[in-house]
Design an enzyme around this catalytic site. Structure first.
Site, PDB file in Angstrom:
ATOM      1  N   LYS A  52       0.798  -1.240   0.000  1.00  0.00           N
ATOM      2  CA  LYS A  52       0.000   0.000   0.000  1.00  0.00           C
ATOM      3  C   LYS A  52       0.823   1.279   0.000  1.00  0.00           C
ATOM      4  O   LYS A  52       0.370   2.334   0.427  1.00  0.00           O
ATOM      5  CB  LYS A  52      -1.023   0.043   1.163  1.00  0.00           C
ATOM      6  CG  LYS A  52      -1.834  -1.184   1.369  1.00  0.00           C
ATOM      7  CD  LYS A  52      -2.213  -1.918   0.127  1.00  0.00           C
ATOM      8  CE  LYS A  52      -3.238  -1.286  -0.749  1.00  0.00           C
ATOM      9  NZ  LYS A  52      -3.400  -2.094  -2.007  1.00  0.00           N
ATOM     10  N   THR A  55       2.722   0.792  -4.943  1.00  0.00           N
ATOM     11  CA  THR A  55       3.404  -0.188  -5.801  1.00  0.00           C
ATOM     12  C   THR A  55       2.927  -0.105  -7.248  1.00  0.00           C
ATOM     13  O   THR A  55       3.725  -0.083  -8.190  1.00  0.00           O
ATOM     14  CB  THR A  55       3.111  -1.617  -5.284  1.00  0.00           C
ATOM     15  OG1 THR A  55       3.089  -1.604  -3.861  1.00  0.00           O
ATOM     16  CG2 THR A  55       4.097  -2.608  -5.806  1.00  0.00           C
ATOM     17  N   HIS A 118       7.565  -7.514  -2.311  1.00  0.00           N
ATOM     18  CA  HIS A 118       7.347  -6.810  -1.042  1.00  0.00           C
ATOM     19  C   HIS A 118       8.372  -7.260   0.002  1.00  0.00           C
ATOM     20  O   HIS A 118       8.300  -6.857   1.161  1.00  0.00           O
ATOM     21  CB  HIS A 118       5.956  -7.134  -0.473  1.00  0.00           C
ATOM     22  CG  HIS A 118       4.821  -6.418  -1.156  1.00  0.00           C
ATOM     23  ND1 HIS A 118       4.883  -5.099  -1.526  1.00  0.00           N
ATOM     24  CD2 HIS A 118       3.575  -6.838  -1.485  1.00  0.00           C
ATOM     25  CE1 HIS A 118       3.721  -4.738  -2.066  1.00  0.00           C
ATOM     26  NE2 HIS A 118       2.925  -5.767  -2.065  1.00  0.00           N
ATOM     27  N   SER A 148      -4.731   3.032   4.033  1.00  0.00           N
ATOM     28  CA  SER A 148      -4.898   2.386   2.733  1.00  0.00           C
ATOM     29  C   SER A 148      -5.032   0.863   2.905  1.00  0.00           C
ATOM     30  O   SER A 148      -5.886   0.218   2.301  1.00  0.00           O
ATOM     31  CB  SER A 148      -3.699   2.732   1.851  1.00  0.00           C
ATOM     32  OG  SER A 148      -3.838   2.163   0.592  1.00  0.00           O
TER      33      SER A 148
HETATM   34  P1  A3P Z   1      -5.088   4.828  -1.158  1.00  0.00           P
HETATM   35  O1  A3P Z   1      -5.735   3.629  -0.573  1.00  0.00           O
HETATM   36  O2  A3P Z   1      -4.578   5.779  -0.114  1.00  0.00           O
HETATM   37  O3  A3P Z   1      -5.917   5.528  -2.169  1.00  0.00           O
HETATM   38  P2  A3P Z   1      -0.241  -0.358  -3.662  1.00  0.00           P
HETATM   39  O4  A3P Z   1      -0.168  -0.201  -5.137  1.00  0.00           O
HETATM   40  O5  A3P Z   1       1.097  -0.472  -3.011  1.00  0.00           O
HETATM   41  O6  A3P Z   1      -1.175  -1.434  -3.289  1.00  0.00           O
HETATM   42  O7  A3P Z   1      -0.796   1.018  -3.082  1.00  0.00           O
HETATM   43  C1  A3P Z   1      -2.145   1.378  -3.264  1.00  0.00           C
HETATM   44  C2  A3P Z   1      -2.291   2.836  -2.944  1.00  0.00           C
HETATM   45  O8  A3P Z   1      -1.748   3.615  -4.032  1.00  0.00           O
HETATM   46  C3  A3P Z   1      -3.762   3.237  -2.835  1.00  0.00           C
HETATM   47  O9  A3P Z   1      -3.779   4.339  -1.931  1.00  0.00           O
HETATM   48  C4  A3P Z   1      -4.055   3.659  -4.260  1.00  0.00           C
HETATM   49  O10 A3P Z   1      -5.203   4.434  -4.415  1.00  0.00           O
HETATM   50  C5  A3P Z   1      -2.779   4.420  -4.587  1.00  0.00           C
HETATM   51  N1  A3P Z   1      -2.555   4.573  -6.036  1.00  0.00           N
HETATM   52  C6  A3P Z   1      -2.872   3.719  -7.028  1.00  0.00           C
HETATM   53  N2  A3P Z   1      -2.520   4.228  -8.206  1.00  0.00           N
HETATM   54  C7  A3P Z   1      -1.967   5.430  -7.974  1.00  0.00           C
HETATM   55  C8  A3P Z   1      -1.429   6.445  -8.821  1.00  0.00           C
HETATM   56  N3  A3P Z   1      -1.402   6.302 -10.129  1.00  0.00           N
HETATM   57  N4  A3P Z   1      -0.953   7.557  -8.237  1.00  0.00           N
HETATM   58  C9  A3P Z   1      -0.976   7.708  -6.896  1.00  0.00           C
HETATM   59  N5  A3P Z   1      -1.499   6.790  -6.037  1.00  0.00           N
HETATM   60  C10 A3P Z   1      -1.983   5.659  -6.578  1.00  0.00           C
END
Ligand code: A3P
Length: 306
Positions: A52, A55, A118, A148
């Protein structure tokens, strides 16, 4: 598994402590074969995050950046328009857990091979450490990471799994009991490696990339030895990459709304708000103080702040 310390998990029933970090049974199984079978090469690029921390965004940016010659950004056939970033840049431990060949035809694993994990630094296969393979690590502040994670797990849980209360999940996070946790140790280890080996490990913060995407894409390109030419910068190419990989764009693509994850959930679980500071809507003052205190204690003297 029976020989490892075990604790209650959130989504998966249990977490197992392996090399100082907590993993689900699935990740642990994948990690063991990843460590045993994977052979890194000098031109490999490994994207690493704690869950979160953005990634999927990092995958989209780096994929687009390194493939900008073969996949022009504005092309209607750009892979990001039809393929979820997790399918373009697979998690190695998950592929190994599923006994899938990490070099799947769908993924970007041509040279330079681009993949993700991870896993904490201590658990990376030796060949990752001993070759010139590059590591890009992205972290996020623990307040937003926890919020998140909470939302993500609420969406993933099946109807018959009871969600643990928010306060209990918070307590577990603070105590390090989260996938690839303790969160702080994960981040700190990569921070230290980035100081020790700046040619090998690039350390990014989600918040910084959000605030100054142009600057950090340029850093990424330089680190990966494919810097933007003056012509590329002047043509607006960097802004096009930023736009293509933006939350607004990715979260509205059909493949990311209706496509399915490895575990059968909608790809939309990976996109929620994509903002900095949503923790203000969820955490009490005491919770924030507790997280800040842990961060201060753990990072004391390291030069790292989140
Ligand atoms: P939130 O839940 O705060 O919105 P991961 O990819 O590590 O699983 O992280 C997911 C988090 O990154 C989520 O945060 C998601 O909405 C956010 N996210 C996904 N795509 C993104 C983007 N293009 N730019 C910024 N944040 C993004």
């Amino acid at each position: 598994l029976s020989s490892l310390p075990k604790a209650k998990g959130w989504l998966s029933p249990h977490l197992y402590k392996y090399q100082g970090f907590w993993l689900t049974a699935l990740h642990l199984q994948g990690t063991l074969s990843f460590q045993h079978c994977f052979q890194a090469q000098d031109f490999d690029i490994l994207l690493i995050t704690s869950p979160k921390s953005g990634t999927i965004w990092l995958k989209a940016m780096v994929f687009t950046l390194i493939n900008r010659m073969s996949h022009p950004i504005l092309s209607q056939e750009h892979p990001l328009l039809t393929t979820n970033p997790h399918d373009l840049v697979p998690f190695l431990e998950l592929n190994y857990a599923q006994e899938k060949n990490p070099i799947s035809p769908n993924s970007s694993l041509t040279s330079p091979r681009l993949y993700s994990t991870h896993l904490p630094y201590v658990s990376l296969p030796e060949s990752v450490k001993n070759t010139k393979c590059k590591i890009i690590y992205m972290c996020r502040n623990p307040r937003d990471t926890f919020v998140s994670l909470w939302h993500y797990i609420s969406k993933l849980r099946s109807q018959d799994t009871k969600m643990i209360p928010f306060e209990e999940a918070f307590d577990m996070f603070c105590n390090g009991l989260t996938m690839a946790g303790p969160f702080w140790d994960h981040v700190l280890n990569y921070w230290e490696k980035s100081l020790e080996m700046p040619q090998k490990v690039l350390f990014l913060k989600y918040e910084d990339v959000k605030e100054k995407p142009f600057l950090h894409l340029r850093r990424l390109a330089e680190f990966l030895e494919c810097p933007f030419s003056l012509e590329e910068e002047e043509s607006g190419l960097v802004d096009e990459i930023i736009k293509l990989c933006s939350f607004e764009n990715l979260s509205n693509l059909e493949v990311n709304k209706s496509g399915k994850t490895l575990f059968g959930n909608d790809n939309r679980v990976f996109f929620r708000k994509g903002e900095v500071g949503d923790w203000k809507n969820h955490l009490t003052t005491e919770m924030v103080e507790r997280l800040n205190q842990i961060t201060e204690d753990k990072f004391n003297g390291s030069g790292l702040t989140l």
